[in-house]
Design a protein around this motif. Structure first.
Motif, short mmCIF file in Angstrom:
data_model
loop_
_atom_site.label_atom_id
_atom_site.label_comp_id
_atom_site.label_asym_id
_atom_site.label_seq_id
_atom_site.Cartn_x
_atom_site.Cartn_y
_atom_site.Cartn_z
N SER A 123 25.54 56.34 19.73
CA SER A 123 26.00 56.34 20.71
C SER A 123 26.91 54.76 20.48
O SER A 123 26.22 53.80 19.50
CB SER A 123 25.28 55.50 22.05
OG SER A 123 25.00 56.95 22.68
N THR A 124 27.49 54.73 20.63
CA THR A 124 29.16 53.67 20.47
C THR A 124 29.77 53.72 21.54
O THR A 124 30.02 54.60 22.42
CB THR A 124 30.04 53.62 19.07
OG1 THR A 124 30.45 55.23 19.65
CG2 THR A 124 28.89 53.68 17.76
N LEU A 125 30.32 52.79 21.63
CA LEU A 125 31.04 52.11 22.87
C LEU A 125 32.55 52.82 22.41
O LEU A 125 33.64 52.43 21.81
CB LEU A 125 31.63 50.31 23.08
CG LEU A 125 32.23 49.94 24.27
CD1 LEU A 125 31.49 50.65 25.27
CD2 LEU A 125 32.38 48.83 24.33
N HIS A 126 33.01 53.45 23.34
CA HIS A 126 34.49 54.74 23.31
C HIS A 126 35.43 53.31 22.96
O HIS A 126 35.26 52.25 23.64
CB HIS A 126 34.50 55.08 24.67
CG HIS A 126 35.69 56.26 24.40
ND1 HIS A 126 36.61 56.17 24.03
CD2 HIS A 126 35.28 57.65 23.99
CE1 HIS A 126 37.91 57.29 24.43
NE2 HIS A 126 36.63 57.95 23.90
N GLU A 127 36.64 53.33 22.67
CA GLU A 127 38.18 52.21 22.58
C GLU A 127 38.07 52.25 24.17
O GLU A 127 38.79 51.38 24.39
CB GLU A 127 38.67 53.78 22.18
CG GLU A 127 40.06 52.58 21.72
CD GLU A 127 40.99 53.10 20.84
OE1 GLU A 127 42.25 52.27 20.61
OE2 GLU A 127 40.63 54.41 20.11
N VAL A 128 38.20 53.60 25.16
CA VAL A 128 38.80 53.62 26.27
C VAL A 128 37.41 52.22 27.20
O VAL A 128 38.33 51.44 28.54
CB VAL A 128 38.78 54.16 27.14
CG1 VAL A 128 39.78 55.07 26.42
CG2 VAL A 128 37.36 55.25 27.53
N LYS A 146 25.10 46.77 8.93
CA LYS A 146 23.98 47.88 10.06
C LYS A 146 24.71 48.79 10.79
O LYS A 146 23.77 49.59 11.09
CB LYS A 146 23.00 46.37 10.45
CG LYS A 146 22.00 46.03 9.19
CD LYS A 146 20.96 45.11 10.18
CE LYS A 146 20.59 44.15 8.96
NZ LYS A 146 19.42 43.52 9.54
N LEU A 147 25.72 47.67 10.99
CA LEU A 147 26.26 49.27 12.64
C LEU A 147 26.87 49.69 12.06
O LEU A 147 26.74 50.91 12.85
CB LEU A 147 27.54 47.78 13.18
CG LEU A 147 26.63 46.46 13.89
CD1 LEU A 147 28.26 45.55 14.13
CD2 LEU A 147 26.13 47.20 14.77
N TRP A 148 27.66 49.92 11.00
CA TRP A 148 28.68 50.49 10.41
C TRP A 148 27.35 52.03 9.85
O TRP A 148 27.69 53.30 10.15
CB TRP A 148 29.37 49.86 8.97
CG TRP A 148 29.81 51.53 8.05
CD1 TRP A 148 30.33 52.46 8.57
CD2 TRP A 148 28.93 51.88 6.53
NE1 TRP A 148 31.29 53.09 7.45
CE2 TRP A 148 30.05 52.61 6.26
CE3 TRP A 148 29.02 50.89 6.04
CZ2 TRP A 148 30.11 52.86 4.90
CZ3 TRP A 148 28.54 51.31 4.33
CH2 TRP A 148 29.03 52.46 4.05
N THR A 149 26.30 51.78 9.39
CA THR A 149 25.37 52.67 8.53
C THR A 149 24.21 53.81 9.96
O THR A 149 23.73 54.82 9.47
CB THR A 149 24.14 52.73 7.57
OG1 THR A 149 23.74 51.04 7.98
CG2 THR A 149 25.43 51.98 6.59
N GLY A 150 23.80 51.93 10.91
CA GLY A 150 22.93 52.70 11.75
C GLY A 150 21.48 52.52 10.84
O GLY A 150 20.83 52.57 12.09
N TRP A 151 21.20 52.03 10.02
CA TRP A 151 20.38 51.57 9.41
C TRP A 151 19.85 49.77 9.19
O TRP A 151 20.61 49.23 9.09
CB TRP A 151 20.51 51.45 7.63
CG TRP A 151 18.81 51.55 6.83
CD1 TRP A 151 18.71 51.08 6.11
CD2 TRP A 151 17.54 52.98 7.03
NE1 TRP A 151 18.20 51.12 5.84
CE2 TRP A 151 17.10 52.32 6.37
CE3 TRP A 151 18.00 54.04 7.86
CZ2 TRP A 151 15.84 53.24 5.88
CZ3 TRP A 151 16.66 54.32 7.78
CH2 TRP A 151 15.88 54.29 6.81
N PRO A 152 18.89 49.87 9.76
CA PRO A 152 18.47 48.77 10.38
C PRO A 152 18.08 47.50 9.26
O PRO A 152 17.63 46.19 9.72
CB PRO A 152 17.42 48.56 11.74
CG PRO A 152 16.59 50.61 10.61
CD PRO A 152 17.60 51.24 10.64
#
Length: 120
Positions: free
Chosen positions: A4-9, A83-89
């Motif tokens: 899940s990421t925030l959609h551009e719109v 962390k945001l790019w990879t999703g690895w915490p």
């Protein structure tokens, strides 16, 4: 595996550029290292797990590129885009042949299984 990421719109046009470029310098640096090296370890000082990953690779005779970014309190904001790019915490982030394989414990399992080569 979508995350899940925030959609551009859902991001106001006035801030889309800021969102898109936040941390791009460190991400591009890691991407370049991953493209140029078979194994890359991204870590930070004072954390024993990046050190563990490097020791495992050294003991296995595997060449790697290490990128270190600060310590627990220094450069934490600079590391956050990774962390945001990879999703690895957590750190380290270990890449093998362009694929994020996880951290030090994940690396240890792959080495134990003989999946990374090196000396036996």
């Amino acid at each position: 595996m979508p995350r899940s990421t925030l959609h551009e719109v859902q991001i106001h046009p006035a801030v889309r550029g800021k969102v898109a470029s936040h941390g791009s310098d460190i991400i591009q640096e890691v991407q370049a290292a991953v493209a140029a090296n078979e194994i890359v370890v991204v870590g930070m000082g004072m954390n024993p797990f990046p050190r563990k990953a490097r020791k495992l690779l050294d003991a296995a005779g595997l060449a790697y590129k290490y990128l270190g970014y600060g310590s627990y309190l220094s450069q934490y904001r600079r590391r956050l885009p990774l962390k945001l790019w990879t999703g690895w915490p957590t750190f380290p982030m270990v890449f093998v042949k362009g694929v994020l394989i996880g951290g030090a414990d994940d690396l240890e399992r792959l080495i134990a299984k003989g999946e990374l080569g090196g000396k036996r």
